[in-house]
Motif scaffolding. Structure first.
Motif, short mmCIF file in Angstrom:
data_model
loop_
_atom_site.label_atom_id
_atom_site.label_comp_id
_atom_site.label_asym_id
_atom_site.label_seq_id
_atom_site.Cartn_x
_atom_site.Cartn_y
_atom_site.Cartn_z
N VAL A 113 8.14 7.05 10.07
CA VAL A 113 6.70 7.10 9.78
C VAL A 113 6.13 5.72 10.06
CG1 VAL A 113 6.84 8.88 7.97
CG2 VAL A 113 7.11 6.49 7.36
N PRO A 114 4.82 5.63 10.29
CA PRO A 114 4.25 4.29 10.46
C PRO A 114 4.43 3.47 9.17
CG PRO A 114 2.70 5.99 11.18
CD PRO A 114 3.84 6.69 10.49
N ALA A 115 4.82 2.23 9.30
CA ALA A 115 4.99 1.36 8.13
C ALA A 115 3.66 1.21 7.41
CB ALA A 115 5.52 0.00 8.56
N SER A 116 3.70 1.37 6.09
CA SER A 116 2.51 1.22 5.27
C SER A 116 2.92 0.76 3.88
CB SER A 116 1.74 2.54 5.17
OG SER A 116 0.72 2.45 4.20
N ALA A 117 2.66 -0.51 3.60
CA ALA A 117 3.00 -1.04 2.28
C ALA A 117 2.22 -0.31 1.20
CB ALA A 117 2.71 -2.54 2.23
N MET A 118 0.96 0.01 1.47
CA MET A 118 0.15 0.68 0.46
C MET A 118 0.71 2.07 0.15
SD MET A 118 -3.93 0.68 0.21
CE MET A 118 -4.50 2.30 0.58
N GLN A 119 1.04 2.84 1.17
CA GLN A 119 1.60 4.16 0.95
C GLN A 119 2.96 4.06 0.27
OE1 GLN A 119 0.90 6.27 4.59
NE2 GLN A 119 1.01 8.23 3.55
N ALA A 120 3.77 3.10 0.68
CA ALA A 120 5.08 2.89 0.07
C ALA A 120 4.91 2.59 -1.42
CB ALA A 120 5.81 1.74 0.76
N TYR A 121 3.99 1.70 -1.75
CA TYR A 121 3.76 1.31 -3.14
C TYR A 121 3.36 2.52 -3.98
CZ TYR A 121 1.60 -1.06 -7.13
OH TYR A 121 1.26 -1.48 -8.39
N ILE A 122 2.44 3.33 -3.48
CA ILE A 122 1.96 4.50 -4.23
C ILE A 122 3.10 5.49 -4.47
CG2 ILE A 122 0.48 6.54 -4.07
CD1 ILE A 122 -1.55 4.65 -2.58
N VAL A 123 3.85 5.81 -3.42
CA VAL A 123 4.93 6.79 -3.56
C VAL A 123 6.04 6.24 -4.46
CG1 VAL A 123 6.66 8.15 -2.32
CG2 VAL A 123 4.38 7.88 -1.36
N LEU A 124 6.34 4.96 -4.33
CA LEU A 124 7.37 4.36 -5.18
C LEU A 124 6.94 4.33 -6.64
CD1 LEU A 124 8.51 1.49 -2.81
CD2 LEU A 124 9.90 3.46 -3.54
N LYS A 125 5.67 4.09 -6.90
CA LYS A 125 5.17 4.12 -8.28
C LYS A 125 5.29 5.54 -8.86
CE LYS A 125 3.80 0.02 -9.56
NZ LYS A 125 4.22 -0.63 -10.79
N MET A 126 5.01 6.54 -8.03
CA MET A 126 5.17 7.92 -8.49
C MET A 126 6.64 8.20 -8.80
SD MET A 126 2.15 9.14 -8.67
CE MET A 126 2.58 10.83 -9.02
N ALA A 127 7.54 7.71 -7.98
CA ALA A 127 8.98 7.88 -8.24
C ALA A 127 9.36 7.19 -9.55
CB ALA A 127 9.80 7.33 -7.07
N ALA A 128 8.79 6.03 -9.80
CA ALA A 128 9.07 5.32 -11.04
C ALA A 128 8.60 6.13 -12.25
CB ALA A 128 8.41 3.94 -11.02
N VAL A 129 7.41 6.72 -12.14
CA VAL A 129 6.90 7.57 -13.22
C VAL A 129 7.85 8.74 -13.46
CG1 VAL A 129 5.06 9.23 -13.79
CG2 VAL A 129 4.48 6.95 -12.93
N ASN A 130 8.46 9.22 -12.41
CA ASN A 130 9.39 10.34 -12.53
C ASN A 130 10.80 9.91 -12.93
OD1 ASN A 130 7.80 12.68 -12.02
ND2 ASN A 130 7.51 11.89 -9.96
N GLY A 131 10.98 8.62 -13.23
CA GLY A 131 12.24 8.18 -13.80
C GLY A 131 13.14 7.33 -12.95
N SER A 132 12.71 6.92 -11.78
CA SER A 132 13.56 6.10 -10.91
C SER A 132 13.30 4.62 -11.17
CB SER A 132 13.28 6.43 -9.44
OG SER A 132 13.99 5.53 -8.61
#
Length: 182
Positions: A113-132
């Motif tokens: 996928v095209p590199a995107s720090a903003m998209q990465a940050y959002i998805v990673l924060k969602m993963a953190a909310v889900n317990g990662s």
């Protein structure tokens, strides 16, 4: 965010866990369980893959994640990043933390996928909310590479996601999502 801040955030999220259990059909933050086994003998792989696809196409987030892993891993067959991304996205939309962690990492490194720090940050924060917890650490690393404006925009998007989620919870039940549980 420092370790104490992450611990406090995770503690707050744990307090909301009972609320998430009553989310009904909104599975943004609640992964569904399923079964899909692709770690099998080579002669059984085709049948296992077909079974896993059926489960994944039926909405099983664990099967979707397993297919993502299968297509991402190039140790037994050629890597297929578009397929991996597709299945990680499907599982991520259902709140599968491991799929969200993998997808966030793909966005961070621009892998498939095209590199995107903003998209990465959002998805990673969602993963953190889900317990990662690993996702929380990765999101912190991504944030260090973002400028203030990007970080503010990403946090506004996250805020909107959670506002919408709470509105769905409120609409699905006559009680406030913050009312004591029965």
């Amino acid at each position: 965010m420092n370790r104490a801040g992450r611990t406090l955030l995770m503690g707050c999220l744990l307090l909301t866990t009972p609320l998430l259990g009553h989310a009904g059909d909104n599975s943004l933050l609640i992964p569904a369980d399923g079964s899909c086994v692709l770690d099998t003998r080579p002669e059984d792989l085709e049948q296992a893959l077909a079974q896993c696809r059926r489960l994944a196409e039926g909405g099983d987030s664990q099967a979707q994640y397993e297919l993502g892993e299968y297509f991402y891993d190039a140790s037994r067959h050629p890597q297929d990043l578009p397929q991996a991304v597709h299945w990680y996205e499907q599982a991520s939309l259902q709140g599968h933390a491991e799929a969200q962690l993998r997808l966030g990492t793909l966005f961070w490194h621009g892998e498939g996928v095209p590199a995107s720090a903003m998209q990465a940050y959002i998805v990673l924060k969602m993963a953190a909310v889900n317990g990662s917890e690993e996702a929380m650490d990765s999101a912190d690393q991504v944030a260090e590479q973002m400028d203030r404006e990007q970080l503010e925009r990403a946090n506004r998007v996250l805020g909107e996601i959670f506002r919408n989620y709470l509105q769905e919870l409120q609409a699905s039940d006559t009680r406030s999502p913050f009312a004591p549980l029965p």
